[in-house]
Design a protein around this motif. Structure first.
Motif, PDB file in Angstrom:
ATOM      1  N   LYS A 114      87.228  35.820 -35.958  1.00  8.87           N
ATOM      2  CA  LYS A 114      86.081  36.202 -35.660  1.00  8.87           C
ATOM      3  C   LYS A 114      85.585  35.427 -34.332  1.00  8.87           C
ATOM      4  O   LYS A 114      85.469  33.986 -34.142  1.00  8.87           O
ATOM      5  CB  LYS A 114      84.694  35.205 -36.315  1.00  8.87           C
ATOM      6  CG  LYS A 114      84.836  36.603 -37.640  1.00  8.87           C
ATOM      7  CD  LYS A 114      82.985  35.837 -38.199  1.00  8.87           C
ATOM      8  CE  LYS A 114      83.456  36.620 -39.627  1.00  8.87           C
ATOM      9  NZ  LYS A 114      81.587  35.941 -40.270  1.00  8.87           N
ATOM     10  N   GLN A 146      82.370  33.821 -32.650  1.00  6.12           N
ATOM     11  CA  GLN A 146      81.717  33.118 -33.518  1.00  6.12           C
ATOM     12  C   GLN A 146      82.470  31.354 -32.655  1.00  6.12           C
ATOM     13  O   GLN A 146      83.688  31.474 -31.825  1.00  6.12           O
ATOM     14  CB  GLN A 146      82.391  33.334 -34.924  1.00  6.12           C
ATOM     15  CG  GLN A 146      80.774  32.214 -35.421  1.00  6.12           C
ATOM     16  CD  GLN A 146      80.549  32.678 -36.905  1.00  6.12           C
ATOM     17  OE1 GLN A 146      81.739  33.428 -37.425  1.00  6.12           O
ATOM     18  NE2 GLN A 146      79.673  32.056 -37.581  1.00  6.12           N
ATOM     19  N   LYS A 182      80.004  27.291 -35.723  1.00  8.91           N
ATOM     20  CA  LYS A 182      79.718  29.146 -35.989  1.00  8.91           C
ATOM     21  C   LYS A 182      78.954  29.396 -35.605  1.00  8.91           C
ATOM     22  O   LYS A 182      78.069  30.771 -36.289  1.00  8.91           O
ATOM     23  CB  LYS A 182      79.704  28.271 -37.885  1.00  8.91           C
ATOM     24  CG  LYS A 182      80.147  27.903 -37.857  1.00  8.91           C
ATOM     25  CD  LYS A 182      80.510  27.751 -39.603  1.00  8.91           C
ATOM     26  CE  LYS A 182      81.628  26.782 -40.241  1.00  8.91           C
ATOM     27  NZ  LYS A 182      81.943  27.237 -41.858  1.00  8.91           N
ATOM     28  N   LYS A 183      78.055  29.344 -34.488  1.00  6.89           N
ATOM     29  CA  LYS A 183      76.846  30.301 -33.920  1.00  6.89           C
ATOM     30  C   LYS A 183      77.671  31.812 -33.049  1.00  6.89           C
ATOM     31  O   LYS A 183      79.037  31.232 -32.799  1.00  6.89           O
ATOM     32  CB  LYS A 183      76.639  29.249 -32.464  1.00  6.89           C
ATOM     33  CG  LYS A 183      76.157  27.905 -33.217  1.00  6.89           C
ATOM     34  CD  LYS A 183      74.634  28.338 -34.254  1.00  6.89           C
ATOM     35  CE  LYS A 183      73.676  27.379 -34.830  1.00  6.89           C
ATOM     36  NZ  LYS A 183      72.891  27.706 -36.238  1.00  6.89           N
ATOM     37  N   MET A 184      76.483  32.111 -32.536  1.00  2.00           N
ATOM     38  CA  MET A 184      77.437  33.323 -32.334  1.00  2.00           C
ATOM     39  C   MET A 184      76.455  34.035 -31.132  1.00  2.00           C
ATOM     40  O   MET A 184      75.763  33.151 -30.666  1.00  2.00           O
ATOM     41  CB  MET A 184      77.153  34.384 -33.202  1.00  2.00           C
ATOM     42  CG  MET A 184      77.221  34.282 -35.118  1.00  2.00           C
ATOM     43  SD  MET A 184      77.603  35.474 -36.226  1.00  2.00           S
ATOM     44  CE  MET A 184      79.103  37.108 -36.095  1.00  2.00           C
ATOM     45  N   ASP A 216      73.392  33.434 -29.755  1.00  2.97           N
ATOM     46  CA  ASP A 216      71.903  32.479 -30.890  1.00  2.97           C
ATOM     47  C   ASP A 216      71.708  31.358 -29.639  1.00  2.97           C
ATOM     48  O   ASP A 216      72.402  31.461 -28.795  1.00  2.97           O
ATOM     49  CB  ASP A 216      73.096  32.267 -31.746  1.00  2.97           C
ATOM     50  CG  ASP A 216      73.107  32.638 -32.839  1.00  2.97           C
ATOM     51  OD1 ASP A 216      73.096  33.587 -32.581  1.00  2.97           O
ATOM     52  OD2 ASP A 216      74.104  32.507 -33.686  1.00  2.97           O
TER      53      ASP A 216
END
Length: 163
Positions: free
Chosen positions: A89, A92, A138-140, A143
């Motif tokens: 991903k 992320q 783990k933030k996108m 955010d």
């Protein structure tokens, strides 16, 4: 009252491939430098009275510093985990990401999340163990991240993520 302090928390064992190679190169160079310092130390010791011999004392100190760094690297290198693959991903934030943040006043700053052995604040490299990096993980994209430092809270918006 004693001066004993508990050891600090261990730093994360992750490192990028290029940084691992840099640390290996540094260890090899230290061994080469150690040979030269040992020869100079022997020559200084042969000059006589060591208590008043500045060259001897300087070389002893230099040798101690080299040995300390060699010892650290010999213990640290085998425990490191080299992260060379990009995450599945890529939208992320994970280890190795370049993250562009926008502050509340509109200023943009870019950081790369790296291991504790790679920190360079002038180059925008921050440790995985830092409060900012922990808050970003783990933030996108888009955010909002709130980082609490002492009695102050700073808010950032994630505007770009790249690997």
């Amino acid at each position: 009252m004693s001066r004993w302090r508990p050891p600090g928390p261990k730093s994360s064992p992750y490192v990028t491939a290029e940084s691992y190679r840099t640390l290996e190169t540094e260890l090899k160079q230290l061994w080469e430098r150690r040979k030269d310092v040992t020869i100079a130390l022997s020559a200084a010791a042969a000059e006589g009275d060591r208590s008043e011999n500045a060259e001897y004392q300087y070389r002893k100190k230099e040798l101690r510093e080299i040995d300390r760094r060699i010892h650290y690297l010999q213990k640290r290198l085998p425990s490191l985990t080299v992260v060379s693959e990009k995450p599945a991903k890529q939208d992320q934030v994970f280890f190795g990401a370049w993250v562009t943040l926008e502050t509340m006043d509109g200023t943009e700053i870019t950081y790369r999340i790296v291991g504790a052995d790679e920190i360079d604040t002038t180059g925008g490299l921050i440790s995985l163990d830092s409060p900012l990096a922990k808050g970003l993980l783990k933030k996108m994209l888009d955010d909002e991240v709130a980082i609490r430092h002492a009695d102050q809270e700073t808010r950032y918006y994630i505007t770009a993520i790249r690997y």
